[in-house]
Design a protein around this motif. Structure first.
Motif, PDB file in Angstrom:
ATOM      1  N   PRO A   1       1.875   1.160  -9.484  1.00  0.00           N
ATOM      2  CA  PRO A   1       0.667   0.323  -9.552  1.00  0.00           C
ATOM      3  C   PRO A   1       0.953  -1.098 -10.022  1.00  0.00           C
ATOM      4  O   PRO A   1       0.159  -2.010  -9.786  1.00  0.00           O
ATOM      5  CB  PRO A   1      -0.231   1.062 -10.548  1.00  0.00           C
ATOM      6  CG  PRO A   1       0.725   1.834 -11.398  1.00  0.00           C
ATOM      7  CD  PRO A   1       1.846   2.242 -10.491  1.00  0.00           C
TER       8      PRO A   1
ATOM      9  N   GLU B   1       4.087   3.403  -4.660  1.00  0.00           N
ATOM     10  CA  GLU B   1       3.371   4.207  -5.652  1.00  0.00           C
ATOM     11  C   GLU B   1       3.199   3.470  -6.979  1.00  0.00           C
ATOM     12  O   GLU B   1       2.278   3.749  -7.737  1.00  0.00           O
ATOM     13  CB  GLU B   1       4.104   5.530  -5.883  1.00  0.00           C
ATOM     14  CG  GLU B   1       4.070   6.472  -4.693  1.00  0.00           C
ATOM     15  CD  GLU B   1       2.652   6.860  -4.285  1.00  0.00           C
ATOM     16  OE1 GLU B   1       1.791   7.007  -5.184  1.00  0.00           O
ATOM     17  OE2 GLU B   1       2.399   7.006  -3.086  1.00  0.00           O
TER      18      GLU B   1
ATOM     19  N   ARG C   1      -4.977   1.387  -6.456  1.00  0.00           N
ATOM     20  CA  ARG C   1      -4.069   1.429  -7.604  1.00  0.00           C
ATOM     21  C   ARG C   1      -3.386   0.089  -7.851  1.00  0.00           C
ATOM     22  O   ARG C   1      -2.822  -0.138  -8.926  1.00  0.00           O
ATOM     23  CB  ARG C   1      -3.018   2.528  -7.419  1.00  0.00           C
ATOM     24  CG  ARG C   1      -2.094   2.352  -6.233  1.00  0.00           C
ATOM     25  CD  ARG C   1      -1.106   3.516  -6.119  1.00  0.00           C
ATOM     26  NE  ARG C   1      -0.291   3.442  -4.903  1.00  0.00           N
ATOM     27  CZ  ARG C   1      -0.658   3.932  -3.726  1.00  0.00           C
ATOM     28  NH1 ARG C   1      -1.832   4.537  -3.607  1.00  0.00           N
ATOM     29  NH2 ARG C   1       0.137   3.833  -2.664  1.00  0.00           N
ATOM     30  N   HIS C   2      -3.439  -0.808  -6.868  1.00  0.00           N
ATOM     31  CA  HIS C   2      -2.789  -2.109  -6.999  1.00  0.00           C
ATOM     32  C   HIS C   2      -3.759  -3.234  -7.367  1.00  0.00           C
ATOM     33  O   HIS C   2      -3.336  -4.397  -7.428  1.00  0.00           O
ATOM     34  CB  HIS C   2      -2.085  -2.475  -5.680  1.00  0.00           C
ATOM     35  CG  HIS C   2      -1.121  -1.443  -5.194  1.00  0.00           C
ATOM     36  ND1 HIS C   2      -1.319  -0.733  -4.027  1.00  0.00           N
ATOM     37  CD2 HIS C   2       0.029  -0.965  -5.732  1.00  0.00           C
ATOM     38  CE1 HIS C   2      -0.315   0.123  -3.854  1.00  0.00           C
ATOM     39  NE2 HIS C   2       0.508  -0.002  -4.869  1.00  0.00           N
ATOM     40  N   TYR C   3      -5.006  -2.913  -7.585  1.00  0.00           N
ATOM     41  CA  TYR C   3      -5.999  -3.955  -7.852  1.00  0.00           C
ATOM     42  C   TYR C   3      -5.595  -4.841  -9.035  1.00  0.00           C
ATOM     43  O   TYR C   3      -5.595  -6.068  -8.936  1.00  0.00           O
ATOM     44  CB  TYR C   3      -7.374  -3.343  -8.129  1.00  0.00           C
ATOM     45  CG  TYR C   3      -8.110  -2.817  -6.915  1.00  0.00           C
ATOM     46  CD1 TYR C   3      -7.643  -3.037  -5.623  1.00  0.00           C
ATOM     47  CD2 TYR C   3      -9.291  -2.099  -7.072  1.00  0.00           C
ATOM     48  CE1 TYR C   3      -8.328  -2.552  -4.519  1.00  0.00           C
ATOM     49  CE2 TYR C   3      -9.989  -1.611  -5.973  1.00  0.00           C
ATOM     50  CZ  TYR C   3      -9.509  -1.827  -4.706  1.00  0.00           C
ATOM     51  OH  TYR C   3     -10.192  -1.338  -3.612  1.00  0.00           O
TER      52      TYR C   3
ATOM     53  N   ARG D   1      -3.793  -0.935  -2.009  1.00  0.00           N
ATOM     54  CA  ARG D   1      -4.718   0.163  -2.251  1.00  0.00           C
ATOM     55  C   ARG D   1      -5.319  -0.015  -3.653  1.00  0.00           C
ATOM     56  O   ARG D   1      -4.837  -0.837  -4.437  1.00  0.00           O
ATOM     57  CB  ARG D   1      -3.974   1.502  -2.146  1.00  0.00           C
ATOM     58  CG  ARG D   1      -3.587   1.888  -0.719  1.00  0.00           C
ATOM     59  CD  ARG D   1      -4.794   2.251   0.111  1.00  0.00           C
ATOM     60  NE  ARG D   1      -4.423   2.667   1.469  1.00  0.00           N
ATOM     61  CZ  ARG D   1      -5.312   3.037   2.389  1.00  0.00           C
ATOM     62  NH1 ARG D   1      -6.613   3.036   2.086  1.00  0.00           N
ATOM     63  NH2 ARG D   1      -4.921   3.386   3.600  1.00  0.00           N
TER      64      ARG D   1
ATOM     65  N   GLU E   1       0.821  -1.215   0.000  1.00  0.00           N
ATOM     66  CA  GLU E   1       0.000   0.000   0.000  1.00  0.00           C
ATOM     67  C   GLU E   1       0.855   1.266   0.000  1.00  0.00           C
ATOM     68  O   GLU E   1       0.400   2.334  -0.419  1.00  0.00           O
ATOM     69  CB  GLU E   1      -0.955   0.026   1.191  1.00  0.00           C
ATOM     70  CG  GLU E   1      -0.297   0.221   2.532  1.00  0.00           C
ATOM     71  CD  GLU E   1      -1.292   0.594   3.620  1.00  0.00           C
ATOM     72  OE1 GLU E   1      -2.421   0.990   3.300  1.00  0.00           O
ATOM     73  OE2 GLU E   1      -0.931   0.484   4.804  1.00  0.00           O
TER      74      GLU E   1
END
Length: 275
Positions: A113, A111, A142-144, A140, A108
């Motif tokens: 992704p 930065e 952005r990491h999905y 977070r 998380e």
């Protein structure tokens, strides 16, 4: 048996724990096993899993030592540099420390992704699989996409999603998170920690109803055999007491059978982490 599947210990250091900002003043102190032992007993928990909060080998060794001194610590999720070229050597050094059940990286805070799908990281996950360690996903939004790729690329690895992927409960956003949860839950090698809820809501004015749709979706997506409780103590103290953290979840288990509750409060953690 009741197991708190996610909590932390630390001896506070402003440099090492720089993520604890001025608005988190309640966390700017030591939190040690004796602090938690009474709380666990008071809430009828038989043990816990200690999870890393600092990304260092020293952190892992610190938690292992605590587990040797306090029998209620049933497992450790440590940290290791999964991107290191000598990752196998690093994992081999822990082969005699059976209390270590898995590892985690604080993704998380990254930065990038695509962090979870970089070749060096994926090779690290392959090594975890070889040594039969779990991996905790802390991400977070952005990491999905990266998380899906990582899980899809490692079908034999046991993954545990931390804090139900930290949904934006405070702003009541739902759809993007819900689609991700549904897709991730489609992989049978992923379980989910129902933890860290109050800290994603309004710290000062959350209500039990704030969590209803999020917990309902997690229960429906993962089913009753791939979910487990975690308090996220002491981080939960930013928004809720230990007892309130339990109540938030307990209030949503009305449709669970006694057997399903037993699994949620402990047996699923025992199985997933091989305690």
């Amino acid at each position: 048996m009741r197991i708190d599947a996610h909590q932390h210990f630390w001896q506070y250091d402003p440099n090492r724990h720089s993520w604890i900002t001025s608005e988190m003043k309640v966390l700017q102190q030591d939190f040690i096993p004796l602090d938690l032992q009474f709380i666990l007993e008071k809430n009828d928990f038989d043990g816990c899993i200690a999870v890393q909060a600092d990304q260092s080998d020293e952190e892992t060794k610190y938690l292992v030592q605590l587990a040797k001194e306090y029998s209620f610590i049933k497992g450790v999720v440590g940290w290791v540099d999964l991107r290191a070229s000598n990752i196998d050597e690093q994992l081999h050094q822990y082969k005699d420390e059976s209390i270590i059940k898995g590892f985690r990286h604080i993704v998380e805070g990254e930065e990038d992704p695509d962090f979870l799908k970089r070749d060096s990281f994926l090779k690290g996950i392959e090594s975890l699989t070889k040594y039969n360690y779990t991996y905790d996903l802390l991400i977070r939004p952005r990491h999905y996409a990266g998380a899906i790729t990582c899980v899809q690329s490692n079908p034999n690895q046991t993954f545990i999603l931390d804090h139900i992927a930290k949904p934006p409960i405070k702003s009541r956003e739902f759809d993007e998170w819900a689609l991700f949860i549904e897709e991730l839950a489609g992989f049978s090698n992923v379980s989910c920690k129902v933890s860290g809820l109050a800290t994603e809501a309004n710290w000062k004015s959350w209500r039990l109803d704030d969590f209803t749709q999020y917990l309902g979706h997690v229960f429906d997506s993962f089913g009753n055999d791939r979910i487990m409780f975690g308090s996220d103590w002491p981080v939960c103290l930013l928004a809720a007491s230990y007892e309130e953290s339990v109540t938030i979840v307990e209030s949503k288990l009305g449709a669970f059978t006694a057997t399903e509750k037993e699994a949620f409060w402990g047996l699923n953690a025992l199985k997933t982490y091989n305690l």
